[in-house]
Design a protein around this motif. Structure first.
Motif, PDB file in Angstrom:
ATOM      1  N   HIS A  94       0.829  -1.207   0.000  1.00  0.00           N
ATOM      2  CA  HIS A  94       0.000   0.000   0.000  1.00  0.00           C
ATOM      3  C   HIS A  94       0.864   1.258   0.000  1.00  0.00           C
ATOM      4  O   HIS A  94       0.612   2.193  -0.768  1.00  0.00           O
ATOM      5  N   GLU A  95       1.882   1.292   0.845  1.00  0.00           N
ATOM      6  CA  GLU A  95       2.706   2.491   0.953  1.00  0.00           C
ATOM      7  C   GLU A  95       3.672   2.642  -0.219  1.00  0.00           C
ATOM      8  O   GLU A  95       3.863   3.748  -0.731  1.00  0.00           O
ATOM      9  N   ILE A 146       1.968   9.759   3.912  1.00  0.00           N
ATOM     10  CA  ILE A 146       3.324   9.858   4.471  1.00  0.00           C
ATOM     11  C   ILE A 146       3.262  10.099   5.977  1.00  0.00           C
ATOM     12  O   ILE A 146       4.041   9.534   6.750  1.00  0.00           O
ATOM     13  N   LEU A 147       2.292  10.927   6.403  1.00  0.00           N
ATOM     14  CA  LEU A 147       2.175  11.272   7.822  1.00  0.00           C
ATOM     15  C   LEU A 147       1.677  10.119   8.683  1.00  0.00           C
ATOM     16  O   LEU A 147       1.779  10.177   9.917  1.00  0.00           O
ATOM     17  N   ILE A 148       1.111   9.075   8.056  1.00  0.00           N
ATOM     18  CA  ILE A 148       0.680   7.893   8.813  1.00  0.00           C
ATOM     19  C   ILE A 148       1.474   6.660   8.384  1.00  0.00           C
ATOM     20  O   ILE A 148       1.086   5.528   8.677  1.00  0.00           O
ATOM     21  N   SER A 149       2.584   6.886   7.685  1.00  0.00           N
ATOM     22  CA  SER A 149       3.415   5.788   7.179  1.00  0.00           C
ATOM     23  C   SER A 149       3.959   4.930   8.319  1.00  0.00           C
ATOM     24  O   SER A 149       4.382   5.445   9.357  1.00  0.00           O
ATOM     25  N   ARG A 150       3.936   3.616   8.111  1.00  0.00           N
ATOM     26  CA  ARG A 150       4.485   2.683   9.094  1.00  0.00           C
ATOM     27  C   ARG A 150       5.611   1.833   8.522  1.00  0.00           C
ATOM     28  O   ARG A 150       6.285   1.121   9.269  1.00  0.00           O
ATOM     29  N   VAL A 151       5.815   1.874   7.219  1.00  0.00           N
ATOM     30  CA  VAL A 151       6.795   1.005   6.575  1.00  0.00           C
ATOM     31  C   VAL A 151       7.873   1.803   5.853  1.00  0.00           C
ATOM     32  O   VAL A 151       9.052   1.696   6.165  1.00  0.00           O
ATOM     33  N   ASN A 174       8.565  -7.628   7.928  1.00  0.00           N
ATOM     34  CA  ASN A 174       8.030  -6.268   7.841  1.00  0.00           C
ATOM     35  C   ASN A 174       6.754  -6.151   8.645  1.00  0.00           C
ATOM     36  O   ASN A 174       6.535  -5.202   9.391  1.00  0.00           O
ATOM     37  N   GLY A 175       5.883  -7.140   8.473  1.00  0.00           N
ATOM     38  CA  GLY A 175       4.616  -7.129   9.185  1.00  0.00           C
ATOM     39  C   GLY A 175       4.816  -7.241  10.686  1.00  0.00           C
ATOM     40  O   GLY A 175       4.149  -6.576  11.476  1.00  0.00           O
ATOM     41  N   GLU A 176       5.783  -8.078  11.096  1.00  0.00           N
ATOM     42  CA  GLU A 176       6.040  -8.247  12.514  1.00  0.00           C
ATOM     43  C   GLU A 176       6.592  -6.962  13.120  1.00  0.00           C
ATOM     44  O   GLU A 176       6.251  -6.581  14.237  1.00  0.00           O
ATOM     45  N   LEU A 177       7.486  -6.285  12.356  1.00  0.00           N
ATOM     46  CA  LEU A 177       8.060  -5.029  12.834  1.00  0.00           C
ATOM     47  C   LEU A 177       6.982  -3.973  13.001  1.00  0.00           C
ATOM     48  O   LEU A 177       6.936  -3.256  13.992  1.00  0.00           O
ATOM     49  N   MET A 178       6.090  -3.886  11.998  1.00  0.00           N
ATOM     50  CA  MET A 178       5.008  -2.900  12.070  1.00  0.00           C
ATOM     51  C   MET A 178       4.071  -3.219  13.228  1.00  0.00           C
ATOM     52  O   MET A 178       3.586  -2.330  13.919  1.00  0.00           O
ATOM     53  N   ALA A 179       3.802  -4.494  13.441  1.00  0.00           N
ATOM     54  CA  ALA A 179       2.904  -4.896  14.523  1.00  0.00           C
ATOM     55  C   ALA A 179       3.469  -4.458  15.871  1.00  0.00           C
ATOM     56  O   ALA A 179       2.751  -3.961  16.734  1.00  0.00           O
ATOM     57  N   LYS A 180       4.784  -4.633  16.019  1.00  0.00           N
ATOM     58  CA  LYS A 180       5.434  -4.244  17.263  1.00  0.00           C
ATOM     59  C   LYS A 180       5.355  -2.741  17.479  1.00  0.00           C
ATOM     60  O   LYS A 180       5.038  -2.266  18.576  1.00  0.00           O
ATOM     61  N   GLN A 181       5.605  -1.975  16.403  1.00  0.00           N
ATOM     62  CA  GLN A 181       5.559  -0.521  16.507  1.00  0.00           C
ATOM     63  C   GLN A 181       4.160  -0.032  16.841  1.00  0.00           C
ATOM     64  O   GLN A 181       3.973   0.827  17.694  1.00  0.00           O
TER      65      GLN A 181
END
Length: 276
Positions: free
Chosen positions: A33-34, A93-98, A182-189
């Protein structure tokens, strides 16, 4: 003429990518998506570049009363479309997680809502844009795919199919190579962020599950985006494309016939003026 063919193919690929962005759960979720969202930003600049001469000429004549109303309306529509697309990209961009997590704003519920609203507005404006230019699009397509003798131009058809195949292949490649880390990192954040804001509300809840918490497996395709479950519906690629192209059709068809009726009335009034 070749430039017009390039425009049609470029805009078709951009349209397919855009509708896939309307459902953030497709493919690998947030990573696709990003990344695709930033690609769309580049594609918009290419689109403007391909229509640079029209933009310059129309801007110079925008205050000229002799400028056709359709051209003036199209120009205004393009300005609104540029603003809405810019809003989608900036809020994204302001809600970017990746891709650009350092630009993300914590507690950005309002920005998420604005991101979703801008995306919906862009969807509607693109439909109007295509509807206004539908006659031109059909004219170019007829010239592109058929020769003067009425024979099918196999070379052009092959080029379109190849372009779509490259897009499909690129999407498939991305889906197969995206790493689950990537998904695991985003989940943690995301989990850390939410725990910081909901800590005071969870003290007395015991072992109750927080319904807003990110799934432990890091799957973001089921997470709420834009303040709702994406834009709803299936995350199947074919169904997503079919769904949003159907929405566009519901906008394009009436726009085309309204414009056609207005043009017919204009011709009739001219004929009456000439005969009187």
């Amino acid at each position: 003429m070749k430039k017009n063919y390039t425009k049609i193919v470029h805009d078709l690929l951009m349209a397919i990518t855009f509708v896939l962005l309307m459902n953030p759960r497709v493919l690998d979720g947030l990573p696709f998506h990003e990344i695709a969202g930033l690609v769309i930003g580049v594609a918009i600049l290419v689109h403007i570049g391909l229509n640079y001469q029209w933009v310059i000429n129309t801007t110079k004549k925008i205050l000229d009363p002799k400028l056709p109303k359709k051209t003036r309306f199209s120009y205004l529509l393009n300005i609104l479309l540029l603003i809405s697309m810019a809003a989608v990209i900036v809020t994204g961009i302001l809600i970017s997680r990746v891709v650009l997590p350092s630009f993300a704003i914590e507690g950005s519920h309002t920005i998420r809502e604005l991101h979703g609203f801008s995306a919906d507005a862009t969807l509607a404006l693109v439909g109007l844009h295509v509807g206004v230019h539908w006659q031109w699009i059909m004219s170019i397509c007829k010239k592109a795919f058929k020769s003067k003798e009425g024979k099918l131009r196999k070379g052009v058809l092959a080029s379109v199919i190849l372009s779509l195949a490259i897009l499909a292949g690129g999407i498939q490649w991305f889906a197969s190579t995206a790493t689950p880390s990537n998904g695991e990192l985003m989940a943690k954040q995301m989990q850390q962020s939410e725990q910081a804001t909901t800590n005071g509300n969870t003290t007395n809840q015991g072992n109750m599950t927080n319904t807003n918490q990110v799934p432990p497996n890091g799957d973001f395709r089921e997470r709420k985006f834009h303040g709702k479950e994406g834009h709803g519906g299936s995350s199947n690629l074919f169904l997503v494309v079919l769904n949003y192209f159907a929405i566009w059709a519901a906008i394009i068809i009436p726009t085309y016939y309204i414009e056609k009726r207005l043009l017919r009335k204009k011709r009739e009034s001219r004929l009456r003026a000439q005969t009187s």
